[in-house]
Design a protein around this motif. Structure first.
Motif, short mmCIF file in Angstrom:
data_model
loop_
_atom_site.label_atom_id
_atom_site.label_comp_id
_atom_site.label_asym_id
_atom_site.label_seq_id
_atom_site.Cartn_x
_atom_site.Cartn_y
_atom_site.Cartn_z
N LYS A 104 -26.40 23.10 8.20
CA LYS A 104 -26.39 22.88 9.64
C LYS A 104 -27.81 22.77 10.18
O LYS A 104 -28.77 23.18 9.52
CB LYS A 104 -25.64 24.02 10.34
N ILE A 105 -27.93 22.21 11.38
CA ILE A 105 -29.24 22.05 12.00
C ILE A 105 -29.19 22.58 13.43
O ILE A 105 -28.19 22.42 14.14
CB ILE A 105 -29.69 20.57 11.99
N ALA A 106 -30.28 23.22 13.85
CA ALA A 106 -30.43 23.70 15.22
C ALA A 106 -31.65 23.02 15.83
O ALA A 106 -32.60 22.66 15.13
CB ALA A 106 -30.61 25.21 15.24
N VAL A 107 -31.62 22.82 17.15
CA VAL A 107 -32.75 22.24 17.88
C VAL A 107 -33.32 23.32 18.78
O VAL A 107 -32.61 23.90 19.60
CB VAL A 107 -32.32 21.02 18.72
N LYS A 108 -34.60 23.63 18.65
CA LYS A 108 -35.24 24.69 19.43
C LYS A 108 -36.58 24.21 19.97
O LYS A 108 -37.18 23.28 19.46
CB LYS A 108 -35.47 25.94 18.55
N ARG A 109 -37.06 24.89 20.98
CA ARG A 109 -38.41 24.65 21.46
C ARG A 109 -39.37 25.55 20.70
O ARG A 109 -39.00 26.64 20.24
CB ARG A 109 -38.53 24.90 22.96
N VAL A 110 -40.60 25.11 20.56
CA VAL A 110 -41.62 25.91 19.90
C VAL A 110 -41.85 27.19 20.71
O VAL A 110 -41.89 27.15 21.95
CB VAL A 110 -42.94 25.11 19.77
N GLU A 111 -42.00 28.31 20.01
CA GLU A 111 -42.15 29.60 20.68
C GLU A 111 -43.40 29.63 21.56
O GLU A 111 -44.41 28.98 21.27
CB GLU A 111 -42.23 30.74 19.66
N ASP A 131 -28.21 29.51 1.32
CA ASP A 131 -26.86 30.07 1.45
C ASP A 131 -26.24 29.80 2.82
O ASP A 131 -25.14 30.27 3.12
CB ASP A 131 -26.89 31.57 1.18
N GLY A 132 -26.95 29.06 3.67
CA GLY A 132 -26.41 28.73 4.98
C GLY A 132 -26.58 29.80 6.03
O GLY A 132 -26.17 29.63 7.18
N SER A 133 -27.21 30.91 5.66
CA SER A 133 -27.37 32.01 6.62
C SER A 133 -28.36 31.67 7.73
O SER A 133 -28.35 32.31 8.79
CB SER A 133 -27.83 33.28 5.89
N ARG A 134 -29.23 30.69 7.48
CA ARG A 134 -30.18 30.23 8.50
C ARG A 134 -30.16 28.71 8.51
O ARG A 134 -30.38 28.08 7.48
CB ARG A 134 -31.59 30.74 8.16
N PRO A 135 -29.87 28.07 9.66
CA PRO A 135 -29.82 26.61 9.69
C PRO A 135 -31.21 26.01 9.61
O PRO A 135 -32.21 26.67 9.88
CB PRO A 135 -29.18 26.33 11.05
N GLY A 136 -31.29 24.74 9.25
CA GLY A 136 -32.54 24.02 9.40
C GLY A 136 -32.84 23.90 10.88
O GLY A 136 -31.93 23.84 11.71
N THR A 137 -34.12 23.87 11.23
CA THR A 137 -34.49 23.88 12.65
C THR A 137 -35.46 22.77 12.98
O THR A 137 -36.51 22.64 12.34
CB THR A 137 -35.12 25.23 13.04
N ALA A 171 -36.07 12.66 17.08
CA ALA A 171 -34.92 13.43 16.59
C ALA A 171 -34.46 12.92 15.23
O ALA A 171 -34.09 13.71 14.36
CB ALA A 171 -33.77 13.35 17.60
N TYR A 172 -34.49 11.60 15.02
CA TYR A 172 -34.11 11.05 13.72
C TYR A 172 -35.11 11.48 12.65
O TYR A 172 -34.73 11.80 11.52
CB TYR A 172 -34.05 9.52 13.77
N HIS A 173 -36.38 11.50 13.00
CA HIS A 173 -37.43 11.86 12.04
C HIS A 173 -37.31 13.32 11.60
O HIS A 173 -37.28 13.62 10.40
CB HIS A 173 -38.80 11.62 12.68
N GLU A 174 -37.23 14.22 12.56
CA GLU A 174 -37.22 15.64 12.23
C GLU A 174 -35.83 16.13 11.80
O GLU A 174 -35.73 17.07 11.01
CB GLU A 174 -37.70 16.48 13.43
N GLY A 175 -34.80 15.50 12.32
CA GLY A 175 -33.45 15.99 12.07
C GLY A 175 -32.66 15.12 11.11
O GLY A 175 -32.86 15.11 9.90
N ILE A 176 -31.72 14.36 11.67
CA ILE A 176 -30.83 13.50 10.89
C ILE A 176 -31.07 12.05 11.29
O ILE A 176 -31.05 11.75 12.48
CB ILE A 176 -29.35 13.87 11.15
N HIS A 234 -34.27 16.97 7.92
CA HIS A 234 -33.15 17.87 7.66
C HIS A 234 -32.25 17.31 6.57
O HIS A 234 -31.85 18.03 5.65
CB HIS A 234 -32.33 18.10 8.93
N MET A 235 -31.95 16.03 6.64
CA MET A 235 -31.05 15.42 5.67
C MET A 235 -31.67 15.40 4.28
O MET A 235 -31.06 15.81 3.29
CB MET A 235 -30.68 14.01 6.12
N GLN A 236 -32.90 14.92 4.19
CA GLN A 236 -33.55 14.79 2.88
C GLN A 236 -33.74 16.15 2.21
O GLN A 236 -33.39 16.34 1.04
CB GLN A 236 -34.90 14.08 3.04
N LEU A 237 -34.29 17.10 2.95
CA LEU A 237 -34.58 18.41 2.36
C LEU A 237 -33.29 19.17 2.04
O LEU A 237 -33.22 19.86 1.02
CB LEU A 237 -35.46 19.22 3.31
N SER A 238 -32.28 19.03 2.88
CA SER A 238 -31.01 19.73 2.63
C SER A 238 -30.29 19.15 1.43
O SER A 238 -29.76 19.88 0.58
CB SER A 238 -30.12 19.66 3.87
#
Length: 601
Positions: free
Chosen positions: A380-387, A405-411, A431-436, A440-444
């Motif tokens: 899974k993937i989550a979208v967040k703002r930088v802290e 193990d899926g306990s933490r999504p890609g961010t 969003a396509y670059h960093e996510g899907i 996210h897709m390649q690394l996952s």
């Protein structure tokens, strides 16, 4: 699961049968050479993870959850010797001719990995352990927030233990800074105000002062233990101990680091390029080879960048015609840079709206993936703002891998510190670059491959990883995305940005451009706002060669796709092509070319 041809499976089955003891049909078959080889590589990977408490935590393993990595230069030297010994054992124990094709590739990749580390040993001091983009001072905090989960009281105890061990960690960092100072490797002057500000931010707020606002780590710890199903007394005790650890261990550690950085700042100057280092030209040539996995010279990369900038500028002029804009390309850039229709308000409402729309972009793309991809990620993937503690100096956007193990999504992190740097017309491509279907897709997918050794699931070749992500900014055009011409302009603007990187990175580190000359080039050739431009150039200065990987990698993947399309004609299936690129894990570009050639044949 990697698929093998049926004949291969049959032969492997026959081999297993032949290896079974004739008088004991129930005995387990002896492992094949390939099985033994893969087991060896996995044991090497597991041993490396066990030596790295932080890597364990990132993978969801909690064996050494209370410890930090040893980040000393001495430990780095030990790690290299361990790797070299593992390679010697592999060569002695296994004959590539006895391995299947997938294992033969693993053999080559492990060899190549250790040889790259050995070649890089000469230049091991040629980086800045602290800079405005990354470094132990900031990544330590990010690690605790993003990778140290607290699901039990022992997890909380481990968090506190890491806080209490902050002193030795920062002392190791200070030692690394001093070693590099002696070697003449000092960050440019502009770096220090930013990193000092970040460090001071980390030790501000409760319990460091009497203000109402909690410090970053206190807030993180309080929120995490708030979810625990334990009594109020236990939580109160944990909170008290956290405050104590922050005051007695974290604050003094960062105070020592701040004092060291203040002293070092007095020795810094305004020379920005790697050419200033001892033997700097040779180092930069090495950095380019290492980053791009090619033998392209600085001059060749610079010229490729100039050619790509000219091509993209022409495509942008076509969009100007579509939207009936009268004026020059630079006037169009100014319009895109300043017109309010392309920016959310610089307030919390605007930031929330940006995150919501970016999430919607990724969700929409996910639904269309089966049209062009055979293998899909499970993570899974989550979208967040930088802290808040690092948003002022952090990059525009980046991705953090999830737990296996899926306990933490890609961010996917978007930096919303200044909304003027996050135009809506670039939202899709970002969003396509960093996510899907990008990071996210390649690394996952790599992480989820069972048919390759573990080290290949987590390996990282910048030209491949970033080249893929840039390629996936273009891929949605084949599905009819970027229907809005302004959004398509945003895609081109981001590709232009990466093309300009080839020019400015080689300009700074090879042609001895000043920081201002590089800033002026980006300002005159891209639509990005000045704040974006300045932050980018400062990034390229402290990370020599890294920025060249994106465009060089994309150009190679585009070239290989075109070659496959031309050779296969009607038989070309883009889903098969993407599987070839994705299901082998990250590889150098020359090996990627071999894999695609084998697919074509």
């Amino acid at each position: 699961m990697k698929q093998f041809p049926i004949i291969t499976l049959v032969l492997l089955g026959l081999l297993s049968a032949c290896n079974s003891p004739a008088l004991d049909p129930d005995a387990a078959a002896a492992p094949t050479a390939t099985e033994a080889f893969n087991a060896y590589l996995d044991s090497v990977f597991d041993a490396a993870v066990a030596r790295s408490p932080e890597w364990e935590s990132a993978l969801g393993i909690r064996t050494h959850y209370h410890d930090w990595n040893d980040i000393s230069d001495e430990q780095e030297a030990k790690e290299l010797k361990i790797r070299q010994n593992e390679l010697a054992v592999m060569r002695e124990r296994f004959d590539p001719a006895q391995l299947d094709r997938t294992a033969q590739l693993s053999f080559r990749l492990f060899e190549e990995k250790v040889m790259r580390l050995t070649e890089a040993e000469k230049w091991r001091l040629y980086h800045y352990p602290v800079n405005q983009m990354h470094g132990v001072h900031a990544e330590t905090i990010s690690f605790l927030i993003n990778s140290h989960r607290i699901d039990s009281v022992p997890d909380a105890e481990a968090y506190l233990s890491r806080l209490e061990k902050m002193g030795p960690r920062m002392d190791q960092l200070i030692a690394k800074l001093r070693t590099r100072t002696e070697a003449g490797i000092i960050p440019p002057k502009f770096v220090f105000p930013m990193v000092l500000s970040d460090c001071r931010n980390l030790i501000s707020g409760q319990p460091f002062d009497a203000g109402e606002k909690k410090s970053t780590l206190l807030q993180d710890f309080f929120e995490k233990i708030g979810e625990l199903e334990v009594g109020a007394e236990v939580k109160a005790d944990l909170r008290t101990r956290c405050a104590t650890a922050l005051r007695e261990h974290v604050q003094p550690a960062y105070a020592r680091l701040i004092a060291e950085l203040e002293t070092l700042a007095q020795q810094a100057d305004d020379r920005d390029g790697a050419w200033k280092f001892p033997d700097g030209d040779a180092f930069y040539a090495h950095a380019l080879r290492h980053t791009t996995t090619t033998d392209l010279s600085p001059e060749e990369i610079h010229n490729r960048g100039l050619a790509e900038v000219a091509r993209i500028h022409n495509e942008m002029r076509e969009i100007m015609d579509k939207v009936d804009f009268s004026g020059t390309l630079n006037e169009f850039f100014a319009f895109m840079r300043t017109d309010p229709q392309f920016y959310y308000p610089n307030n919390e409402e605007g930031r929330s709206a940006y995150l919501a729309q970016a999430t919607a972009v990724i969700d929409t793309m996910r639904e269309r993936l089966p049209l062009i991809f055979g293998t899909l990620p499970q993570a899974k993937i989550a979208v967040k703002r930088v802290e808040a503690y690092r948003e002022k100096s952090a990059g525009k956007a980046f991705y953090n891998t999830g737990a296996p193990d899926g306990s933490r999504p890609g961010t996917y992190y978007a930096n919303l510190y200044d909304m003027a740097n996050m135009p809506t017309y670039q939202m899709e491509a970002l969003a396509y670059h960093e996510g899907i279907p990008g990071h996210h897709m390649q690394l996952s997918i790599a992480m989820e491959q069972d048919g390759i050794p573990k080290f290949r699931r987590y390996d990282h070749y910048t030209a491949y990883v970033e080249g893929w992500a840039l390629y996936t900014e273009w891929v949605p055009t084949t599905l009819g995305f970027y229907a809005d011409p302004y959004s398509d302009f945003g895609r081109l603007a981001m590709e232009l940005w990466r093309a300009c990187r080839l020019v400015v990175d080689t300009g700074i580190h090879f042609k001895k451009w000043t920081r201002q000359e590089a800033i002026d080039y980006l300002k005159n050739n891209t639509p990005n706002p000045e704040g974006d431009v300045v932050k980018a150039i400062e990034r390229y200065i402290v990370m020599p060669a890294q920025a060249t990987a994106y465009k060089i990698g994309m150009l190679k993947i585009m070239e290989l796709r075109q070659r496959a399309e031309q050779a296969l004609g009607d038989r070309f299936d883009v889903r098969e092509f993407h599987d070839v690129v994705l299901t082998n894990g990250a590889v150098p570009l020359n090996i990627l070319e071999e894999l695609v050639e084998a697919y074509i044949e």
